[in-house]
Design a protein around this motif. Structure first.
Motif: not given
Ligand code: A2P
Length: 314
Positions: A256-259, A261-263, A265-267
């Motif tokens: 889960k991310s609502t950010n 930049k992190r979204m 990074q996570n894909i």
């Protein structure tokens, strides 16, 4: 495009999805969640993972409809609430109507326990209090899910699966299952690899999706020394390394991310070397870095799984 895994139905599940659990308070419901999901879709997420229990299927459906991305490109998972096991037909109709996206790609039994609504609203949701109302076994619930999948809602539910099933739960389920679950969604991350369960699922043709693949709130994963070392070598973050490890060992993930930049990074995952994979595999062998309960322990903790004794569940 995000790489994908193939399920035993032939359908493809993206290797990285967006977990839609917003925490105990349901924080982020309504427009905030819709806008976070629209961002996720914009950056490339196509698997959205929700549940009746998350109380946000409406928002997930809204994001899918408003995104402008064709429905066929999405993979939407939802889950039957434990309290609903007595009437799965009512539950699937409720999910279909709340999501309002024509069909559901994957419908999971959220927990092997069929808790009643009384249980769920009490503080002892996973406790011992009431032995009076045992409800159906998870085998009986699965049979109803099979009927929905194969007959009554054929085409509206493209795959069925389970969540939080331990190896013993799975063994009991497979004694009577006519449809092998497409997915077992479990908590898994480098501090909780549950490798035996992952291997067993693989042997049975069941794909594993890891929830909380970063170890939930205040996760020690972000400061783990081995993960940090590998992250440094690839000029990335420990989170990115943990997710890359998960996908490379064959599990899809739903962080889960609502950010934004992190979204992103996570894909955007890495290829880790065999030595790096082994190093991460070894982390949880250190008792200090094996912090959370695995599903077998959770299921024992509940003290009773409806219709099955603890002895039977092992
Ligand atoms: P945020 O939404 O601010 O990105 P879970 O393990 O239950 O899926 O929870 C994920 C938690 O980790 C969230 O609090 C999320 O916060 C945070 N998170 C998600 N992606 C990353 C990342 N790449 N690096 C650090 N924290 C992350």
């Amino acid at each position: 495009d995000i790489p994908s895994f193939t399920l035993n139905t032939g359908a493809k599940i993206p290797s990285v999805g967006m977990g839609c659990w917003q925490g105990q308070q349901g924080a982020g419901r309504d427009n905030e969640l819709v806008s976070a999901l629209l961002t996720a879709i914009k950056v490339g997420y196509r698997h959205l993972d929700t549940a009746q229990f998350y109380a946000n299927e409406e928002e997930v459906g809204q994001a899918v409809r408003e995104s402008g991305v064709p429905r066929s490109e999405f993979f939407v998972t939802t889950k039957m609430a434990p309290a609903a096991v007595k009437d799965p037909v009512k539950e699937i109709e409720s999910s279909l109507s709340k999501l309002n996206i024509d069909y559901i790609d994957l419908w999971l039994m959220h927990w092997p326990q069929g808790l009643t609504s009384t249980d769920m609203s009490s503080a002892q949701a996973f406790g011992l209090e009431s032995q009076k109302d045992l409800g159906p076994t998870f085998n009986e619930t699965w049979a109803k899910m099979e009927d929905i999948f194969l007959n009554t809602h054929r085409g509206k539910v493209k795959a069925i699966g389970i969540s939080n099933f331990s190896p013993k739960n799975l063994e009991i389920l497979l004694r009577t299952a006519k449809v092998v679950p497409a997915v077992n969604q479990i908590e898994a991350h480098p501090y909780l690899p549950d490798q035996e369960l992952v291997d067993l699922c693989k042997e049975k043709g069941i794909h594993v999706t890891a929830y909380s693949p970063l170890g939930q709130y205040n996760s020690p994963i972000h400061t783990d020394k081995d993960l940090e070392q590998i992250a440094k070598a690839h000029d990335t973050t420990t989170a990115n390394v943990a997710l890359s490890w998960a996908v490379q060992r064959g599990t899809s993930v739903a962080p889960k991310s609502t950010n934004e930049k992190r979204m992103k990074q996570n894909i955007t995952l890495l290829k880790l070397s065999d030595a790096e994979m082994e190093k991460i595999d070894a982390i949880s062998k250190d008792p200090k870095r094996s912090t959370r309960l695995n599903v077998s322990a959770y299921n024992k903790q509940t003290k009773r799984a409806i219709g099955w004794t603890l002895e039977e569940l092992g």
